[in-house]
Scaffold this motif. Structure first.
Motif, PDB file in Angstrom:
ATOM      1  N   ILE A 163      33.550  68.461 -28.454  1.00 36.94           N
ATOM      2  CA  ILE A 163      33.400  67.393 -29.308  1.00 36.94           C
ATOM      3  C   ILE A 163      32.548  67.682 -30.982  1.00 36.94           C
ATOM      4  O   ILE A 163      33.524  67.101 -31.459  1.00 36.94           O
ATOM      5  CB  ILE A 163      32.481  66.926 -28.708  1.00 36.94           C
ATOM      6  N   SER A 164      31.993  68.724 -31.049  1.00 40.27           N
ATOM      7  CA  SER A 164      32.301  68.720 -32.396  1.00 40.27           C
ATOM      8  C   SER A 164      33.165  69.511 -33.079  1.00 40.27           C
ATOM      9  O   SER A 164      32.844  68.410 -34.286  1.00 40.27           O
ATOM     10  CB  SER A 164      30.787  70.122 -32.946  1.00 40.27           C
ATOM     11  N   ARG A 165      34.146  69.806 -32.671  1.00 42.69           N
ATOM     12  CA  ARG A 165      35.502  70.264 -33.235  1.00 42.69           C
ATOM     13  C   ARG A 165      36.404  69.106 -33.757  1.00 42.69           C
ATOM     14  O   ARG A 165      36.770  68.697 -34.651  1.00 42.69           O
ATOM     15  CB  ARG A 165      36.488  71.439 -32.521  1.00 42.69           C
ATOM     16  N   LEU A 166      36.154  68.011 -32.999  1.00 44.14           N
ATOM     17  CA  LEU A 166      37.243  66.958 -32.758  1.00 44.14           C
ATOM     18  C   LEU A 166      36.420  66.185 -33.547  1.00 44.14           C
ATOM     19  O   LEU A 166      37.382  65.358 -34.497  1.00 44.14           O
ATOM     20  CB  LEU A 166      37.597  66.465 -31.802  1.00 44.14           C
ATOM     21  N   ALA A 167      34.746  65.946 -33.530  1.00 42.30           N
ATOM     22  CA  ALA A 167      34.627  65.588 -35.036  1.00 42.30           C
ATOM     23  C   ALA A 167      34.350  66.133 -36.352  1.00 42.30           C
ATOM     24  O   ALA A 167      33.713  65.329 -37.970  1.00 42.30           O
ATOM     25  CB  ALA A 167      33.143  64.985 -34.632  1.00 42.30           C
ATOM     26  N   GLY A 168      34.959  67.469 -36.474  1.00 41.05           N
ATOM     27  CA  GLY A 168      34.412  67.617 -37.561  1.00 41.05           C
ATOM     28  C   GLY A 168      33.241  68.127 -38.142  1.00 41.05           C
ATOM     29  O   GLY A 168      33.307  68.320 -39.675  1.00 41.05           O
ATOM     30  N   CYS A 169      32.587  68.743 -36.736  1.00 39.77           N
ATOM     31  CA  CYS A 169      31.394  69.306 -37.565  1.00 39.77           C
ATOM     32  C   CYS A 169      31.053  70.782 -37.003  1.00 39.77           C
ATOM     33  O   CYS A 169      31.921  70.543 -35.986  1.00 39.77           O
ATOM     34  CB  CYS A 169      30.306  68.025 -36.526  1.00 39.77           C
ATOM     35  N   GLN A 170      30.247  71.579 -37.628  1.00 33.31           N
ATOM     36  CA  GLN A 170      29.895  72.960 -37.419  1.00 33.31           C
ATOM     37  C   GLN A 170      28.703  73.076 -36.411  1.00 33.31           C
ATOM     38  O   GLN A 170      28.408  73.376 -35.753  1.00 33.31           O
ATOM     39  CB  GLN A 170      30.832  73.725 -38.617  1.00 33.31           C
ATOM     40  N   GLY A 171      27.875  72.574 -37.396  1.00 31.11           N
ATOM     41  CA  GLY A 171      25.844  72.888 -36.860  1.00 31.11           C
ATOM     42  C   GLY A 171      25.698  72.162 -36.040  1.00 31.11           C
ATOM     43  O   GLY A 171      26.357  71.102 -34.760  1.00 31.11           O
ATOM     44  N   VAL A 172      24.358  72.347 -36.051  1.00 27.31           N
ATOM     45  CA  VAL A 172      23.287  71.311 -35.072  1.00 27.31           C
ATOM     46  C   VAL A 172      22.200  70.925 -35.601  1.00 27.31           C
ATOM     47  O   VAL A 172      21.986  71.954 -36.430  1.00 27.31           O
ATOM     48  CB  VAL A 172      23.011  71.679 -33.927  1.00 27.31           C
ATOM     49  N   PRO A 173      21.816  70.008 -35.661  1.00 28.13           N
ATOM     50  CA  PRO A 173      21.866  68.651 -34.793  1.00 28.13           C
ATOM     51  C   PRO A 173      23.231  68.029 -35.570  1.00 28.13           C
ATOM     52  O   PRO A 173      23.508  67.450 -36.787  1.00 28.13           O
ATOM     53  CB  PRO A 173      20.755  68.033 -34.408  1.00 28.13           C
ATOM     54  N   THR A 174      23.426  67.144 -34.721  1.00 32.18           N
ATOM     55  CA  THR A 174      25.095  66.719 -34.672  1.00 32.18           C
ATOM     56  C   THR A 174      25.047  65.204 -34.057  1.00 32.18           C
ATOM     57  O   THR A 174      24.472  65.071 -32.969  1.00 32.18           O
ATOM     58  CB  THR A 174      26.526  67.371 -34.813  1.00 32.18           C
ATOM     59  N   VAL A 175      25.096  64.405 -34.748  1.00 26.47           N
ATOM     60  CA  VAL A 175      24.767  62.751 -33.818  1.00 26.47           C
ATOM     61  C   VAL A 175      26.107  61.900 -33.799  1.00 26.47           C
ATOM     62  O   VAL A 175      26.556  61.362 -35.596  1.00 26.47           O
ATOM     63  CB  VAL A 175      23.370  61.852 -34.148  1.00 26.47           C
ATOM     64  N   LEU A 176      26.344  61.305 -33.554  1.00 27.71           N
ATOM     65  CA  LEU A 176      27.790  60.765 -33.366  1.00 27.71           C
ATOM     66  C   LEU A 176      27.832  59.690 -33.008  1.00 27.71           C
ATOM     67  O   LEU A 176      26.764  59.371 -31.506  1.00 27.71           O
ATOM     68  CB  LEU A 176      29.403  61.330 -33.175  1.00 27.71           C
ATOM     69  N   ARG A 177      27.964  57.863 -33.513  1.00 31.02           N
ATOM     70  CA  ARG A 177      27.996  56.561 -33.395  1.00 31.02           C
ATOM     71  C   ARG A 177      29.577  56.216 -32.944  1.00 31.02           C
ATOM     72  O   ARG A 177      30.121  56.539 -34.052  1.00 31.02           O
ATOM     73  CB  ARG A 177      27.018  56.033 -34.215  1.00 31.02           C
ATOM     74  N   HIS A 178      29.393  56.094 -31.938  1.00 28.67           N
ATOM     75  CA  HIS A 178      30.497  55.313 -31.334  1.00 28.67           C
ATOM     76  C   HIS A 178      30.681  53.800 -31.246  1.00 28.67           C
ATOM     77  O   HIS A 178      29.990  53.811 -30.468  1.00 28.67           O
ATOM     78  CB  HIS A 178      31.136  56.147 -29.776  1.00 28.67           C
ATOM     79  N   ALA A 179      31.023  53.406 -31.172  1.00 29.94           N
ATOM     80  CA  ALA A 179      31.369  51.871 -32.225  1.00 29.94           C
ATOM     81  C   ALA A 179      32.901  52.152 -31.644  1.00 29.94           C
ATOM     82  O   ALA A 179      33.863  52.129 -31.136  1.00 29.94           O
ATOM     83  CB  ALA A 179      31.027  51.488 -33.021  1.00 29.94           C
ATOM     84  N   GLU A 180      33.868  50.511 -32.947  1.00 24.53           N
ATOM     85  CA  GLU A 180      35.275  50.527 -32.913  1.00 24.53           C
ATOM     86  C   GLU A 180      35.992  52.367 -33.716  1.00 24.53           C
ATOM     87  O   GLU A 180      36.601  52.603 -33.162  1.00 24.53           O
ATOM     88  CB  GLU A 180      35.169  49.819 -33.777  1.00 24.53           C
ATOM     89  N   THR A 181      35.155  52.935 -34.414  1.00 22.15           N
ATOM     90  CA  THR A 181      35.713  54.595 -34.737  1.00 22.15           C
ATOM     91  C   THR A 181      34.320  55.357 -34.217  1.00 22.15           C
ATOM     92  O   THR A 181      33.062  54.168 -34.278  1.00 22.15           O
ATOM     93  CB  THR A 181      35.634  54.283 -36.490  1.00 22.15           C
ATOM     94  N   THR A 182      34.163  56.516 -34.306  1.00 24.01           N
ATOM     95  CA  THR A 182      33.282  57.410 -34.456  1.00 24.01           C
ATOM     96  C   THR A 182      32.565  58.090 -35.204  1.00 24.01           C
ATOM     97  O   THR A 182      33.801  58.142 -36.542  1.00 24.01           O
ATOM     98  CB  THR A 182      33.794  58.342 -33.412  1.00 24.01           C
ATOM     99  N   GLU A 183      32.047  57.528 -35.990  1.00 26.30           N
ATOM    100  CA  GLU A 183      30.977  58.343 -37.257  1.00 26.30           C
ATOM    101  C   GLU A 183      30.273  59.072 -37.409  1.00 26.30           C
ATOM    102  O   GLU A 183      29.539  59.279 -36.342  1.00 26.30           O
ATOM    103  CB  GLU A 183      30.832  56.695 -38.126  1.00 26.30           C
ATOM    104  N   ILE A 184      29.945  60.378 -38.365  1.00 27.19           N
ATOM    105  CA  ILE A 184      28.939  61.079 -38.387  1.00 27.19           C
ATOM    106  C   ILE A 184      27.636  60.961 -38.775  1.00 27.19           C
ATOM    107  O   ILE A 184      27.896  60.139 -39.952  1.00 27.19           O
ATOM    108  CB  ILE A 184      29.180  62.581 -38.639  1.00 27.19           C
ATOM    109  N   ILE A 185      26.449  60.851 -38.149  1.00 26.09           N
ATOM    110  CA  ILE A 185      24.958  60.224 -38.936  1.00 26.09           C
ATOM    111  C   ILE A 185      24.514  61.138 -39.628  1.00 26.09           C
ATOM    112  O   ILE A 185      24.307  62.251 -39.039  1.00 26.09           O
ATOM    113  CB  ILE A 185      24.542  59.920 -37.676  1.00 26.09           C
ATOM    114  N   ASN A 186      23.577  60.773 -40.831  1.00 27.65           N
ATOM    115  CA  ASN A 186      23.736  61.592 -41.567  1.00 27.65           C
ATOM    116  C   ASN A 186      21.769  60.974 -40.894  1.00 27.65           C
ATOM    117  O   ASN A 186      21.006  60.421 -41.603  1.00 27.65           O
ATOM    118  CB  ASN A 186      23.775  61.576 -43.129  1.00 27.65           C
TER     119      ASN A 186
END
Length: 202
Positions: A163-186
């Protein structure tokens, strides 16, 4: 309505620092948690090899940004230990065992283990402490280390990595918000006011 994916590792200092933010998000009831099992193999760092010194610098920054405490016992027993190794296999197994009880219970487990580590200076390899923490939450701690638990833990951690790889994330914590699209939350935007993250669930 949006949903969220949280990918974490219990013994990641930044995951600990973001704890109040993650807790506020979990309370929205729209969250799936994945324990990454980041610290293993080449990423199982030995404090005596210099990682303790590096971690102390990172911890000071985490404390300055988030206010999360790092105890004297942690600095003495963990960071200054020649032999302590940062390896999150036991915490990943514990997260796997408790996952089906829901994200709030899983996060409570992570927070209890984090307090034991970052404040009380309990080793990541302290199986007695991990078992006692599971037992307090109503889980059968005797299953730690069972072959099916080890296999399930690694499978779920692999899912988290994918999931991290597909979202373009490497470390933790990773928070993804899924709505019409998926975005990475800062998450750093919410350190000073953790409950504000719940507005993203609206």
């Amino acid at each position: 309505m949006p949903t969220f994916t949280i990918i974490y590792d219990t013994y990641c200092g930044w995951c600990y620092g973001a704890g109040p933010v993650l807790e506020a998000l979990v309370h929205t009831g729209k969250v799936e948690l994945y324990h990454r099992y980041l610290f293993q193999g080449a990423n199982a760092y030995r404090m005596g090899d210099g990682f303790g010194t590096q971690a102390a610098v990172i911890d000071a920054r985490i404390h300055a940004l988030t206010g999360q405490p790092f105890g004297k016992a942690y600095k003495r027993n963990i960071l200054r230990s020649e032999d302590e190794v940062l390896e999150s296999g036991l915490s990943a197994q514990a997260a796997y065992l408790i996952h089906d009880l829901g994200p709030e219970i899983e996060l409570k487990l992570a927070q209890a283990l984090q307090h034991g580590y970052f404040v009380e200076g309990r080793s990541t390899q302290d199986a007695t402490f991990v078992a006692e923490t599971l037992a307090r939450l109503g889980l059968n701690s005797q299953r730690l280390g069972a072959a099916d638990v080890v296999e399930g833990t690694r499978s779920r951690a692999a899912d988290a990595e994918q999931i991290s790889r597909l979202a373009g994330c490497q470390g933790v914590p990773t928070v993804l918000r899924h709505a019409e699209t998926t975005e990475i939350i800062n998450l750093s935007e919410f350190y000073n006011s953790p409950t504000d993250i719940s507005h993203l669930a609206a």
